[in-house]
Design a protein around this motif. Structure first.
Motif, PDB file in Angstrom:
ATOM      1  N   PRO A   1     -10.802  27.328  24.255  1.00 20.14           N
ATOM      2  CA  PRO A   1     -10.938  27.984  25.557  1.00 20.14           C
ATOM      3  C   PRO A   1     -12.403  28.353  25.840  1.00 20.14           C
ATOM      4  O   PRO A   1     -13.102  28.894  24.979  1.00 20.14           O
ATOM      5  N   GLY A   2     -12.840  28.022  27.043  1.00 22.13           N
ATOM      6  CA  GLY A   2     -14.230  28.272  27.431  1.00 22.13           C
ATOM      7  C   GLY A   2     -15.128  27.060  27.281  1.00 22.13           C
ATOM      8  O   GLY A   2     -16.217  27.014  27.869  1.00 22.13           O
ATOM      9  N   ASN A   3     -14.689  26.053  26.504  1.00 19.23           N
ATOM     10  CA  ASN A   3     -15.486  24.836  26.352  1.00 19.23           C
ATOM     11  C   ASN A   3     -15.531  24.067  27.666  1.00 19.23           C
ATOM     12  O   ASN A   3     -14.540  23.982  28.388  1.00 19.23           O
ATOM     13  N   LEU A   4     -16.711  23.474  27.947  1.00 24.62           N
ATOM     14  CA  LEU A   4     -16.878  22.629  29.114  1.00 24.62           C
ATOM     15  C   LEU A   4     -16.753  21.169  28.703  1.00 24.62           C
ATOM     16  O   LEU A   4     -17.328  20.743  27.694  1.00 24.62           O
ATOM     17  N   LEU A   5     -16.008  20.425  29.490  1.00 17.99           N
ATOM     18  CA  LEU A   5     -15.809  19.006  29.239  1.00 17.99           C
ATOM     19  C   LEU A   5     -16.493  18.231  30.356  1.00 17.99           C
ATOM     20  O   LEU A   5     -16.240  18.480  31.543  1.00 17.99           O
ATOM     21  N   HIS A   6     -17.345  17.283  29.979  1.00 18.51           N
ATOM     22  CA  HIS A   6     -18.143  16.513  30.943  1.00 18.51           C
ATOM     23  C   HIS A   6     -17.552  15.110  31.052  1.00 18.51           C
ATOM     24  O   HIS A   6     -17.612  14.318  30.098  1.00 18.51           O
ATOM     25  N   PHE A   7     -16.983  14.797  32.215  1.00 22.60           N
ATOM     26  CA  PHE A   7     -16.334  13.514  32.414  1.00 22.60           C
ATOM     27  C   PHE A   7     -17.230  12.551  33.177  1.00 22.60           C
ATOM     28  O   PHE A   7     -18.178  12.959  33.867  1.00 22.60           O
ATOM     29  N   GLN A   8     -16.933  11.262  33.030  1.00 24.98           N
ATOM     30  CA  GLN A   8     -17.686  10.241  33.751  1.00 24.98           C
ATOM     31  C   GLN A   8     -17.664  10.522  35.250  1.00 24.98           C
ATOM     32  O   GLN A   8     -16.677  11.007  35.797  1.00 24.98           O
ATOM     33  N   GLY A   9     -18.800  10.223  35.891  1.00 31.95           N
ATOM     34  CA  GLY A   9     -18.925  10.519  37.309  1.00 31.95           C
ATOM     35  C   GLY A   9     -19.566  11.861  37.582  1.00 31.95           C
ATOM     36  O   GLY A   9     -19.725  12.254  38.742  1.00 31.95           O
TER      37      GLY A   9
ATOM     38  N   LYS B   1      -5.086  23.240  29.390  1.00 40.40           N
ATOM     39  CA  LYS B   1      -5.261  23.542  30.799  1.00 40.40           C
ATOM     40  C   LYS B   1      -6.732  23.379  31.172  1.00 40.40           C
ATOM     41  O   LYS B   1      -7.615  23.973  30.550  1.00 40.40           O
ATOM     42  N   LEU B   2      -6.972  22.545  32.182  1.00 41.61           N
ATOM     43  CA  LEU B   2      -8.322  22.260  32.648  1.00 41.61           C
ATOM     44  C   LEU B   2      -8.521  22.860  34.031  1.00 41.61           C
ATOM     45  O   LEU B   2      -7.625  22.777  34.882  1.00 41.61           O
ATOM     46  N   ASP B   3      -9.720  23.434  34.255  1.00 43.64           N
ATOM     47  CA  ASP B   3     -10.051  24.037  35.547  1.00 43.64           C
ATOM     48  C   ASP B   3     -11.355  23.419  36.045  1.00 43.64           C
ATOM     49  O   ASP B   3     -12.384  23.532  35.391  1.00 43.64           O
ATOM     50  N   PHE B   4     -11.276  22.753  37.197  1.00 39.90           N
ATOM     51  CA  PHE B   4     -12.446  22.100  37.786  1.00 39.90           C
ATOM     52  C   PHE B   4     -13.086  22.931  38.889  1.00 39.90           C
ATOM     53  O   PHE B   4     -14.046  22.495  39.516  1.00 39.90           O
ATOM     54  N   SER B   5     -12.573  24.144  39.156  1.00 36.87           N
ATOM     55  CA  SER B   5     -12.955  24.873  40.363  1.00 36.87           C
ATOM     56  C   SER B   5     -14.402  25.345  40.348  1.00 36.87           C
ATOM     57  O   SER B   5     -15.075  25.317  41.396  1.00 36.87           O
ATOM     58  N   ALA B   6     -14.902  25.794  39.203  1.00 29.71           N
ATOM     59  CA  ALA B   6     -16.256  26.341  39.177  1.00 29.71           C
ATOM     60  C   ALA B   6     -17.305  25.277  39.490  1.00 29.71           C
ATOM     61  O   ALA B   6     -18.232  25.504  40.278  1.00 29.71           O
ATOM     62  N   ALA B   7     -17.158  24.108  38.906  1.00 23.06           N
ATOM     63  CA  ALA B   7     -18.151  23.050  39.098  1.00 23.06           C
ATOM     64  C   ALA B   7     -17.939  22.280  40.397  1.00 23.06           C
ATOM     65  O   ALA B   7     -18.900  21.742  40.974  1.00 23.06           O
ATOM     66  N   HIS B   8     -16.689  22.232  40.870  1.00 20.80           N
ATOM     67  CA  HIS B   8     -16.388  21.370  42.026  1.00 20.80           C
ATOM     68  C   HIS B   8     -15.446  22.088  43.000  1.00 20.80           C
ATOM     69  O   HIS B   8     -14.303  21.661  43.208  1.00 20.80           O
ATOM     70  N   PRO B   9     -15.904  23.178  43.608  1.00 17.82           N
ATOM     71  CA  PRO B   9     -15.017  23.957  44.486  1.00 17.82           C
ATOM     72  C   PRO B   9     -14.543  23.206  45.717  1.00 17.82           C
ATOM     73  O   PRO B   9     -13.520  23.565  46.296  1.00 17.82           O
TER      74      PRO B   9
ATOM     75  N   PHE C   1     -18.324  14.847  36.609  1.00 17.29           N
ATOM     76  CA  PHE C   1     -17.333  15.902  36.839  1.00 17.29           C
ATOM     77  C   PHE C   1     -17.167  16.768  35.587  1.00 17.29           C
ATOM     78  O   PHE C   1     -17.153  16.256  34.466  1.00 17.29           O
ATOM     79  N   ILE C   2     -17.059  18.076  35.806  1.00 19.44           N
ATOM     80  CA  ILE C   2     -17.007  19.041  34.709  1.00 19.44           C
ATOM     81  C   ILE C   2     -15.750  19.894  34.848  1.00 19.44           C
ATOM     82  O   ILE C   2     -15.403  20.362  35.935  1.00 19.44           O
ATOM     83  N   ALA C   3     -15.077  20.089  33.724  1.00 19.24           N
ATOM     84  CA  ALA C   3     -13.908  20.963  33.693  1.00 19.24           C
ATOM     85  C   ALA C   3     -14.077  21.962  32.554  1.00 19.24           C
ATOM     86  O   ALA C   3     -14.657  21.659  31.512  1.00 19.24           O
ATOM     87  N   GLU C   4     -13.541  23.151  32.759  1.00 15.68           N
ATOM     88  CA  GLU C   4     -13.462  24.136  31.687  1.00 15.68           C
ATOM     89  C   GLU C   4     -12.064  24.108  31.089  1.00 15.68           C
ATOM     90  O   GLU C   4     -11.071  24.112  31.823  1.00 15.68           O
ATOM     91  N   MET C   5     -12.002  24.058  29.770  1.00 16.48           N
ATOM     92  CA  MET C   5     -10.702  24.170  29.108  1.00 16.48           C
ATOM     93  C   MET C   5     -10.400  25.663  28.993  1.00 16.48           C
ATOM     94  O   MET C   5     -11.097  26.395  28.289  1.00 16.48           O
TER      95      MET C   5
ATOM     96  N   PHE D   1     -12.474   9.838  30.865  1.00 15.07           N
ATOM     97  CA  PHE D   1     -13.281   9.708  29.656  1.00 15.07           C
ATOM     98  C   PHE D   1     -14.540  10.544  29.806  1.00 15.07           C
ATOM     99  O   PHE D   1     -15.089  10.679  30.903  1.00 15.07           O
ATOM    100  N   GLY D   2     -15.002  11.101  28.697  1.00 18.23           N
ATOM    101  CA  GLY D   2     -16.218  11.911  28.768  1.00 18.23           C
ATOM    102  C   GLY D   2     -16.606  12.424  27.399  1.00 18.23           C
ATOM    103  O   GLY D   2     -16.316  11.804  26.369  1.00 18.23           O
ATOM    104  N   GLU D   3     -17.223  13.593  27.397  1.00 20.99           N
ATOM    105  CA  GLU D   3     -17.657  14.189  26.145  1.00 20.99           C
ATOM    106  C   GLU D   3     -17.707  15.702  26.275  1.00 20.99           C
ATOM    107  O   GLU D   3     -17.798  16.256  27.372  1.00 20.99           O
ATOM    108  N   LYS D   4     -17.644  16.365  25.129  1.00 18.69           N
ATOM    109  CA  LYS D   4     -17.813  17.816  25.085  1.00 18.69           C
ATOM    110  C   LYS D   4     -19.310  18.136  25.183  1.00 18.69           C
ATOM    111  O   LYS D   4     -20.165  17.249  25.052  1.00 18.69           O
ATOM    112  N   ALA D   5     -19.603  19.393  25.408  1.00 20.55           N
ATOM    113  CA  ALA D   5     -21.005  19.807  25.487  1.00 20.55           C
ATOM    114  C   ALA D   5     -21.742  19.487  24.188  1.00 20.55           C
ATOM    115  O   ALA D   5     -22.950  19.231  24.186  1.00 20.55           O
ATOM    116  N   SER D   6     -21.002  19.449  23.074  1.00 16.31           N
ATOM    117  CA  SER D   6     -21.594  19.131  21.777  1.00 16.31           C
ATOM    118  C   SER D   6     -21.907  17.643  21.630  1.00 16.31           C
ATOM    119  O   SER D   6     -22.590  17.237  20.693  1.00 16.31           O
TER     120      SER D   6
END
Length: 345
Positions: free
Chosen positions: A101-109, A124-132, A111-115, A67-72
């Motif tokens: 594509p390119g939107n960042l999703l901010h999840f509880q805890g 497709k979600l990518d967590f590598s940039a924020a959490h390598p 954690f950030i993923a890029e769509m 669960f989380g929210e978009k940057a908006s």
């Protein structure tokens, strides 16, 4: 056949909301054509014989709901469908507006993923940039919620974390449990091995698509979701030996059956690893599985169609009517069946 052929009336109180107090104490309906025998699951050894090969799915359910929210600021809910690697995953996303594509999703805890891209209904979600330094599985374990099926209405708790998991689960990646296996205890497995029943394992990571409704009237027009499976060499060898010697191969759950049948479309276990969207419905000719242990499935579901294909359409209808009349418990936390194949199949 029409989707209405696979409908049945189920009183809501028969949908099991919680597992039985003690694992393995569920009821077991033995279905052999017109013969319907009410038993309890601990009696399973009496229905098996030395030389039988039981094939289990050792997938492990992950905490796939985020669960989380978009940057908006818009609220989002993500359900991981498949982990693609250490840092990427495919997910179903609920949101007022789908992320781009390119939107960042901010999840509880935190954690950030890029769509990064859309793949049909999935994102497709990518967590590598924020959490390598963290894998997707690390993040899910810390922040995710166990994805109980939609018909179970309570919020998952510590008891669910233990009971919505088989005792032999070892390969994380499923978003739904292979529920026929929930009835097995370590003691029962040891009892079966002691009597000469062979136990072996494969992996099919159950996807959220298993709960997707069939949206066409003519079931021949339905397109199945994809799931990945792998059948290890020792399991392949056990099955080949059993088939050569005329011994029975018994699938524990529809997921084990789907993996075995998908792998054998061009020859016995000819494709021991891959993606499958095999749709097993009445008229299908089974190539590997001789018996099936399974729970009771939702009305109009593809899994109910699979059961009808295996045991016979009329047998399936009679067995489900009997189970309702005898107040069996239904679905993931419910009771079980041992199915004999349709005569002549």
């Amino acid at each position: 056949m029409q989707i209405s052929d696979f409908d049945y009336e189920l009183p809501e109180q028969l949908i099991a909301q919680f597992p039985p107090q003690t694992r393995g104490t569920s009821r077991l309906l033995h279905v052999a054509g017109a013969a319907l025998d009410d038993r309890v699951f601990t009696e399973l050894p009496a229905l098996l014989q030395a030389g039988d090969v039981l094939v289990f799915n050792d997938t492990k359910v992950i905490k796939a709901r985020l669960f989380g929210e978009k940057a908006s600021g818009g609220k989002i809910e993500a359900l991981i469908e498949r982990v693609l690697g250490e840092h990427q995953a495919l997910a179903h996303i609920k949101a007022s507006k789908a992320p781009k594509p390119g939107n960042l999703l901010h999840f509880q805890g935190g954690f950030i993923a890029e769509m990064t891209e859309r793949q049909g209904d999935l994102f497709k979600l990518d967590f590598s940039a924020a959490h390598p330094d963290l894998t997707v599985l690390d993040i899910l374990e810390q922040s995710g919620l166990l994805p109980l099926p939609p018909y179970i209405t309570h919020i998952p708790d510590e008891e669910d974390a233990k009971r919505y998991q088989t005792v032999y689960a070892r390969d994380p990646g499923a978003v739904a449990a292979p529920t026929a296996g929930l009835h097995f205890t370590d003691d029962l497995l040891e009892q079966l091995r002691a009597m000469g029943v062979k136990t072996c394992f494969l992996t099919l990571h159950v996807g959220a698509g298993t709960f997707m409704p069939v949206r066409v009237d003519n079931i021949a027009e339905h397109v199945m979701h994809h799931e990945r499976y792998r059948i290890p060499a020792d399991t392949q060898a056990a099955i080949r030996e059993a088939k050569a010697q005329g011994r029975r191969v018994i699938a524990v759950g529809t997921t084990s059956l789907r993996a075995l049948e998908a792998s054998s479309q061009t020859g016995l276990l000819a494709e021991p690893e891959g993606d499958t969207n095999i749709f097993i419905k009445p008229g299908y000719q089974f190539k590997v599985v001789d018996r099936l242990i399974t729970n009771f499935h939702l009305p109009k579901s593809t899994l109910l169609m699979l059961v009808a294909a295996f045991a016979g359409f009329d047998t399936m209808r009679a067995a489900y009517a009997h189970a309702v009349a005898q107040q069996y418990r239904f679905f993931s936390y419910g009771d079980s069946m041992l199915l004999e194949p349709e005569q002549g199949a």
